[in-house]
Design an enzyme around this catalytic site. Sequence first.
Site, PDB file in Angstrom:
ATOM      1  N   ALA A 113       0.847  -1.188   0.000  1.00  0.00           N
ATOM      2  CA  ALA A 113       0.000   0.000   0.000  1.00  0.00           C
ATOM      3  C   ALA A 113       0.883   1.239   0.000  1.00  0.00           C
ATOM      4  O   ALA A 113       2.097   1.144   0.204  1.00  0.00           O
ATOM      5  CB  ALA A 113      -0.897   0.008   1.236  1.00  0.00           C
ATOM      6  N   LYS A 114       0.315   2.364  -0.247  1.00  0.00           N
ATOM      7  CA  LYS A 114       1.032   3.639  -0.090  1.00  0.00           C
ATOM      8  C   LYS A 114      -0.021   4.715   0.113  1.00  0.00           C
ATOM      9  O   LYS A 114      -1.147   4.596  -0.375  1.00  0.00           O
ATOM     10  CB  LYS A 114       1.841   3.946  -1.362  1.00  0.00           C
ATOM     11  CG  LYS A 114       2.994   4.880  -1.119  1.00  0.00           C
ATOM     12  CD  LYS A 114       4.195   4.115  -0.584  1.00  0.00           C
ATOM     13  CE  LYS A 114       5.370   4.997  -0.300  1.00  0.00           C
ATOM     14  NZ  LYS A 114       6.537   4.176   0.103  1.00  0.00           N
ATOM     15  N   GLY A 115       0.380   5.771   0.821  1.00  0.00           N
ATOM     16  CA  GLY A 115      -0.552   6.877   1.029  1.00  0.00           C
ATOM     17  C   GLY A 115       0.175   8.184   0.862  1.00  0.00           C
ATOM     18  O   GLY A 115       1.413   8.226   0.793  1.00  0.00           O
TER      19      GLY A 115
END
Length: 424
Positions: A113-115
């Site tokens: 994931a990444k944000g």
Amino acid sequence: MAYIEPAPITDKANPFESMMSRFQVASQHLGLDDEVYNVLKSPAKQVIVSLPITMDDGALIVFEGYRVIHSNILGPSKGGIRYDPEVNLDEIKALAAWMTWKCAVVDIPYGGAKGGIRCNPYQMSPGEVERLTRAYTTAMIDVFGTDRDIPAPDMGTGPREMAWMMDQYSRAHGTTINAVVTGKPLVLGGSLGRVEATGRGVMVSALSAMEKLRINPYNATCAIQGFGNVGSHAGLLLEERGVKVVAISDLSGAYYNENGVNLKDAMEHRDKNKNQMKGYEGAESLNPEDLLTLPVDVIVPAAKEDVITSQNADKIRARLIVEGANGPTSAEADDIIHSKGIMVVPDILANAGGVTVSYFEWVQNRMGYKWTGERVNRRSDRIMKDSFNKVYDTAVSYNVSMRIAAYIVAIDKVAKTYKYRGGF
Ligand code: NAD
């Protein structure tokens, strides 16, 4: 609008397309079937939130925040949070996919994931950054979770922001839940060894590759682009093992000493000088553009993406490139470098020491127990070395570059797991 100040999205390669081009090649080598290919090419979830924040001067600014979960096939998704004016959905999608492949290469039970938040944290007060971080965490309260999705720091964020996220998440649940975030300060359950972990993994990767290339570390020279967290720790650890680091650089310039830069001294200068090497007198200054093409044995790009391109790949004289940064080599440069016989230890392998120790932090938090630094280092070194060997053997057996081999190892693992789990 200095708080957001979105820099125009330049003609830089689209990061998602650049990730996809390697994914496609590796999938063809693996003979991946269309169904699995289609599942893995699209992120599992993309969340975009608007975050209205009252700034210190009373103005209300609406920031845009993202969280992309590329895959949770191997386990809860894991990936950092980036605060930067250039953050955009395509970039976050690519970085999220890279996290899936990175966790799979080093065989830790996480998806990717990444944000990010499109903002300029360096133009905001600590109070403004805190409100923004708490608002983002609240907006993502159903996305994050110890067994669901676990954030970590990335560009523009660090232990301070992770502490606010952990606190905000814990308040919403009425109990302290420190395993929801990694990269925390030590007193909040951060792990020993986390700060040096990525640089340490770069060092293990570099020494493993040098062994294969029969380069004696005691006769080897190295140039490091980016003297931040990753570059400086990788350099220091390589220096301890005999490698002569003759050049370093940061945003303020590049510095060269043919007898080896004294890295401890350079780090002290940087730490006293607002995190910049500017004014360093222990080395001559060098044109930053020349650093990557110096006649050294090893180069470590540890700054940013797309620094080795079709423009300079042909001029590289090193025998080994160890990618501390994410995405430093463009897809076009890959072919040039491979045809020159230069070995590249790719980002998804070389800089995976960071996520490995983040995983150890999560394990320690869940156990309610603290490991010694010695145990952390020993276990992460073993994971990095085993992963290197697995990728190297795959490169030999498929007759492909180390980068494509790393993708093959990763995609194979995720695809096999997906086949067992099944879809609807
Ligand atoms: P950092 O902010 O601590 O350091 C970055 C360094 O690069 C700074 O010294 C900066 O001045 C320099 N820099 C920036 N642009 C440059 C340029 N054009 N030329 C030369 N130097 C330049 O960041 P970091 O945590 O060390 O991360 C560096 C890279 O490693 C990033 O690509 C990041 O995504 C990747 N990475 C970091 C970690 C981690 O645990 N920190 C883990 C995996 C990957």
